[in-house]
Design a protein around this motif. Structure first.
Motif, PDB file in Angstrom:
ATOM      1  N   UNK A 219       0.779  -1.228   0.000  1.00 53.42           N
ATOM      2  CA  UNK A 219       0.000   0.000   0.000  1.00 53.42           C
ATOM      3  C   UNK A 219       0.808   1.273   0.000  1.00 53.42           C
ATOM      4  N   UNK A 220       2.145   1.180  -0.132  1.00 54.01           N
ATOM      5  CA  UNK A 220       2.967   2.382  -0.212  1.00 54.01           C
ATOM      6  C   UNK A 220       2.685   3.149  -1.496  1.00 54.01           C
ATOM      7  N   UNK A 221       2.499   2.401  -2.592  1.00 57.03           N
ATOM      8  CA  UNK A 221       2.161   2.995  -3.885  1.00 57.03           C
ATOM      9  C   UNK A 221       0.822   2.450  -4.371  1.00 57.03           C
TER      10      UNK A 221
ATOM     11  N   UNK B 213       1.715   8.102  -4.655  1.00 56.29           N
ATOM     12  CA  UNK B 213       1.946   7.856  -3.232  1.00 56.29           C
ATOM     13  C   UNK B 213       0.612   7.884  -2.500  1.00 56.29           C
ATOM     14  N   UNK B 214       0.383   6.887  -1.712  1.00 60.71           N
ATOM     15  CA  UNK B 214      -0.833   6.815  -0.912  1.00 60.71           C
ATOM     16  C   UNK B 214      -0.617   7.553   0.405  1.00 60.71           C
TER      17      UNK B 214
ATOM     18  N   UNK C 245      -3.751  -3.557 -10.001  1.00 64.64           N
ATOM     19  CA  UNK C 245      -2.529  -2.770  -9.851  1.00 64.64           C
ATOM     20  C   UNK C 245      -1.296  -3.670  -9.815  1.00 64.64           C
ATOM     21  N   UNK C 246      -1.371  -4.769  -9.072  1.00 69.59           N
ATOM     22  CA  UNK C 246      -0.237  -5.686  -8.995  1.00 69.59           C
ATOM     23  C   UNK C 246      -0.011  -6.367 -10.338  1.00 69.59           C
ATOM     24  N   UNK C 247      -1.091  -6.824 -10.969  1.00 69.27           N
ATOM     25  CA  UNK C 247      -0.963  -7.505 -12.260  1.00 69.27           C
ATOM     26  C   UNK C 247      -0.352  -6.582 -13.313  1.00 69.27           C
ATOM     27  N   UNK C 248      -0.805  -5.334 -13.356  1.00 72.01           N
ATOM     28  CA  UNK C 248      -0.285  -4.378 -14.335  1.00 72.01           C
ATOM     29  C   UNK C 248       1.175  -4.061 -14.063  1.00 72.01           C
ATOM     30  N   UNK C 249       1.527  -3.906 -12.803  1.00 72.28           N
ATOM     31  CA  UNK C 249       2.918  -3.623 -12.445  1.00 72.28           C
ATOM     32  C   UNK C 249       3.821  -4.783 -12.845  1.00 72.28           C
TER      33      UNK C 249
END
Length: 241
Positions: free
Chosen positions: A44-46, A72-73, A214-218
């Motif tokens: 959850x940092x980004x 940035x969250x 988000x994880x999959x795209x990254x």
């Protein structure tokens, strides 16, 4: 600090006995940076803004940056200064651009600093030890054989279960398996398993939204950069021969 995802990746790539890395540095450097960014998304940092036309899966509106970019969250920044700087530098960039601008095609040597930083952390935690040796009796080099191999072996056991599909994968372990697959290290870690099946499973883990879009795209974007970074030295060597 908690063990970063990139530290797990580095630990896996270090031969327990020889203390040398199992993959080329041209692949390992970008992979460590990529694993760091994936770790930031997982904890959850980004965050990652939706692409245009995608269903939005984050509550904060409006987004501080354009589509498909890190932001940035409200989570506290990493306590570690280098990791905090990487998180800040990645904000506002697409995953693939974050890797290339922070450390792959620049002179900042952030990837080298990150690798040294993570290695020092593994030494401090007692997982590996640092020693010097001479290649061919002449050239000095530093190696990092295992001091306490239990953590690495536990990681190997978790990865094996993920690759074989015998246990449900946690988001962290699945992400680690995907990055390991991106640098083609899985066949070296599991020589008894079918190489084609390992590659297929790693590809599936990168493309499946098991931990959110988000994880999959990254993972998808950093894999492209990692593969490209590994190809460049090969092209240079081939053209110069």
């Amino acid at each position: 600090m908690d063990r970063p995802l990139a530290a797990d990746l580095l630990l896996l790539t270090l031969d327990e006995d020889k203390g040398t890395t199992l993959v080329d540095s041209s692949s390992l450097g970008p992979a460590l940076l990529g694993a760091t960014l994936v770790g930031f998304v997982l904890d959850g940092t980004l965050g990652l803004t939706p692409e245009k036309g995608e269903i939005q899966d984050a509550p904060a509106q409006p987004y501080p940056v354009g589509p498909g970019r890190f932001y940035r969250t409200s989570a506290p920044p990493p306590e570690d200064a280098l990791l905090a700087r990487i998180a800040e530098d990645a904000a506002g960039k697409k995953p693939k651009d974050a890797i290339t601008s922070i450390g792959v095609y620049t002179f900042s040597d952030t990837t080298g600093k990150l690798r040294g930083h993570l290695t020092a952390w593994l030494v401090a935690e007692g997982l590996v030890q640092e020693s010097s040796q001479r290649m061919l009796g002449l050239f000095p080099r530093t190696v990092h054989p295992a001091r306490d191999p239990r953590t690495r072996r536990a990681l190997l056991g978790d990865l094996r279960a993920v690759y074989q599909g015998s246990n449900p994968a946690t988001p962290r372990t699945a992400a680690l398996a995907a990055v390991v697959g991106a640098i083609d290290a899985a066949p070296r870690l599991f020589p008894d398993l079918d190489k084609r099946a390992l590659k297929g499973r790693a590809k599936q883990l990168r493309e499946t939204q098991w931990a959110g879009r988000a994880v999959a795209k990254t993972l998808e974007e950093i894999t492209t950069v990692i593969i490209a970074a590994a190809v460049v030295p090969t092209i240079v060597v081939t053209s110069g021969s």
